[in-house]
Design an enzyme around this catalytic site. Structure first.
Site, PDB file in Angstrom:
ATOM      1  NE  ARG A  52      -1.264  -0.228  10.732  1.00 15.84           N
ATOM      2  CZ  ARG A  52      -1.959  -1.297  11.108  1.00 15.84           C
ATOM      3  NH1 ARG A  52      -2.844  -1.214  12.083  1.00 15.84           N
ATOM      4  NH2 ARG A  52      -1.768  -2.466  10.513  1.00 15.84           N
ATOM      5  CE  LYS A 194      -2.724   1.620   6.287  1.00 15.98           C
ATOM      6  NZ  LYS A 194      -3.206   1.477   4.903  1.00 15.98           N
ATOM      7  CG  HIS A 222      -5.583  -2.039   2.557  1.00 16.40           C
ATOM      8  ND1 HIS A 222      -4.894  -3.069   3.129  1.00 16.40           N
ATOM      9  CD2 HIS A 222      -4.757  -0.958   2.655  1.00 16.40           C
ATOM     10  CE1 HIS A 222      -3.709  -2.647   3.551  1.00 16.40           C
ATOM     11  NE2 HIS A 222      -3.611  -1.371   3.285  1.00 16.40           N
ATOM     12  CB  SER A 240       2.553  -5.999   4.486  1.00 16.19           C
ATOM     13  OG  SER A 240       3.821  -5.443   4.452  1.00 16.19           O
ATOM     14  CE  LYS A 244      -1.130  -2.791  -0.814  1.00 12.32           C
ATOM     15  NZ  LYS A 244      -1.899  -2.368   0.340  1.00 12.32           N
ATOM     16  CB  THR A 245       4.067  -0.735  -3.403  1.00 11.69           C
ATOM     17  OG1 THR A 245       3.195  -0.427  -2.322  1.00 11.69           O
ATOM     18  CG2 THR A 245       4.759   0.534  -3.850  1.00 11.69           C
ATOM     19  CG  ASP A 259      -1.832   1.532   1.344  1.00  6.91           C
ATOM     20  OD1 ASP A 259      -1.781   0.284   1.228  1.00  6.91           O
ATOM     21  OD2 ASP A 259      -1.981   2.096   2.434  1.00  6.91           O
ATOM     22  NE  ARG A 324       5.681   1.004   6.417  1.00  5.29           N
ATOM     23  CZ  ARG A 324       4.656   0.468   5.768  1.00  5.29           C
ATOM     24  NH1 ARG A 324       4.263   0.990   4.616  1.00  5.29           N
ATOM     25  NH2 ARG A 324       4.025  -0.581   6.231  1.00  5.29           N
TER      26      ARG A 324
END
Length: 539
Positions: A52, A194, A222, A240, A244-245, A259, A324
């Protein structure tokens, strides 16, 4: 399609909500560097930009929203004139193409709150990506798909640097009044994902209506979320690299999403129809669910593959470290579909990767500490992750997602605190980073130990644990071991001593980290109550 025609797109071929197979064919025929790899996924290149561009994001200053927006380095003002110049440039470019791809879908699974979204792009890969990431509409819903938020993705074409407010040839600009987003000068697909999240971050706190108290309004998060057999919902916040995932993908629990979520007075719903996971060093052993989801219909971004065999080398980061994969939620074996649950969260978990080795592997937070740590959004980068980083670096991102916030962080924090108080849910801070010393002297917390602590949160083991206050940070830390994790690991200072690190070095490192927290919080202190400011570390 009549609505599409109203946009005055004068193009011979329009592929509307095309199936994956058609979009595969189009990408292979017209997009250099595309390939079907051995797993059946479509591998693509996003061009020069492989992440991004937050410095190029702009929000239009408009009468209806200007008093709501947290203006500053996250939300940089853009005039209506400059936005319309960019929009005209994008539409003119789209009209020079032989073919366009249009995707209609929803941001959000809950029908009461969801936002219709239309994506218009020149790349088949972008269309397939957003088909995965948006919530898919039924044929009936498509027949009266009205008043969508429109993303004009002309990212193959640059912005005009001479347009007022532009700082580069990349521009990602949003108009809440017009319900439009214009992308120029970047083909990175994550900008669209996003962009939808930014819109949800603005609209949700206004729903069901602005006048309601904070506990009743819709709070965008988030965060990942999962649910156990007794309908106990857990929400995992984290930047990141904090887990989390990984930690929300629990074989004993159903995944709601990895997410982006919204917490309403009814329960919790996923904003997205799919997942967007990092693939650096991915293996079937480490993350079996994500690895198995890479198949026909998935989009692999900027990975490197063997041209002879089609086999992907997930350790090859020669194009970017930000490799990704995007895939539909139903590719996860334990995903809840539809991804909306009418149960309030039973607990929330803040994940941090503290490379200084100061924060405990698990601590219990007071309501004021919840607001403080939510607004702080701390984690740390370690040497080797980015050029020039030779020792741990603290990173703070308000609400664990500053680049996507529209309101001031305090607005979201106030809503979170009110909701937690209403449902009586406890909050924990879990450090997945270093123990027994800082990066270079200590070691990373084992994933096995962290999973044990998360299990203890879920199965009620923590109810019998005694807690004591940790100096400087004021966090409640366990006085005994939890499951197979010994107390020497759970209390940072004891972990340092066990690893032959000095008590003086621990004290010095803790004071240094506390000062970084204090410096960061100065930006938010004026809007926070004294109790919230006082809940932070005391250096």
């Amino acid at each position: 399609m009549d609505q599409v025609n109203q946009l005055r797109l004068d193009v011979e071929e329009i592929y509307y909500n095309s199936p994956a197979g058609v979009l595969y064919q189009q990408a292979l025929a017209h997009e250099k560097g595309s390939c079907i790899v051995s797993s059946g996924a479509l591998a693509v290149r996003s061009g020069e930009k492989t992440g991004r561009s937050p410095m190029d994001k702009r929000v239009v200053e408009e009468e209806g929203s200007k008093n709501d927006v947290w203006w500053g380095k996250v939300n940089i003002k853009l005039s209506k004139e400059s936005f319309l110049t960019n929009r005209e440039r994008a539409v003119d470019y789209l009209n020079t193409r032989e073919r366009l791809y249009i995707i209609d879908g929803f941001g959000g699974w809950d029908k009461e709150y969801r936002v219709p979204v239309r994506v218009i792009t020149t790349r088949a890969y972008h269309a397939l990506f957003m088909q995965n990431m948006l919530v898919p509409p039924t044929q009936e819903e498509l027949s009266h798909f009205e008043d969508p938020f429109v993303i004009f993705n002309a990212g193959v074409f640059p912005a005009n640097r001479r347009t007022e407010g532009m700082t580069s040839s990349t521009s990602v600009s949003v108009s809440f009044e017009r319900k439009e987003m214009v992308i120029l000068g970047t083909q990175y697909a994550g900008e669209m994902k996003k962009g939808v999240f930014t819109v949800m971050n603005y609209l949700m706190p206004l729903m069901p209506k602005r006048e309601l108290p904070p506990a009743e309004r819709a709070l965008p998060l988030h965060a990942s979320a999962n649910i156990g057999v007794n309908n106990d919902v857990s929400i995992f916040f984290g930047l990141s690299g904090t887990g989390k995932t990984t930690l929300s993908a629990d074989p004993k629990r159903d995944l709601i999403g990895d997410d982006e979520h919204v917490w309403t007075s009814k329960g919790v719903f996923n904003i997205e129809g799919g997942c967007y996971a990092k693939t650096i060093d991915l293996s079937a052993e480490k993350e079996p669910e994500v690895y198995a989801a890479i198949r026909f219909g998935s989009v692999l971004e900027n990975v490197v593959w063997d041209e002879a065999t089609g086999h992907v080398d997930y350790s090859d980061v020669s194009l970017t470290e930000n490799t990704r994969v995007s895939y539909p939620l139903q590719f996860m074996p334990n995903a809840r579909i539809p991804a909306t649950v009418h149960h309030q969260p039973k607990q929330i978990i803040f994940l941090t990767c503290d490379a200084f080795g100061v924060l405990p592997p698990i601590s219990k937070l007071t309501p004021e500490q919840v607001m403080y740590h939510f607004i702080a959004g701390y984690t740390a980068k370690v040497a080797g992750t980015e050029m020039g980083i030779t020792e741990p670096q603290a990173t703070f991102s308000a609400c664990f997602g500053a680049p996507f916030l529209v309101w001031h962080p305090y607005v979201y924090a106030q809503m979170l605190a009110a909701k937690l108080e209403k449902v009586g849910a406890p909050a924990y801070l879990v450090n997945t980073g270093w123990t027994g010393g800082a990066y270079g002297a200590g070691s990373r917390m084992s994933l096995k130990d962290t999973r044990q602590l998360i299990d203890a949160i879920h199965d009620g083991s923590l109810e019998n644990v005694q807690w004591e206050e940790m100096p400087i940070f004021g966090l409640q830390v366990p006085t005994t071991g939890i499951k197979d994790v010994p107390v020497e690991t759970l209390q940072p200072k004891r972990a340092w001593l066990k690893n032959n690190q000095s008590a003086e070095k621990f004290q010095e490192t803790a004071v240094g980290l506390a000062k970084l927290f204090q410096d960061n919080f100065k930006e938010y202190a004026d809007l926070c109550s004294k109790a919230v400011v006082d809940a932070g570390p005391k250096a």
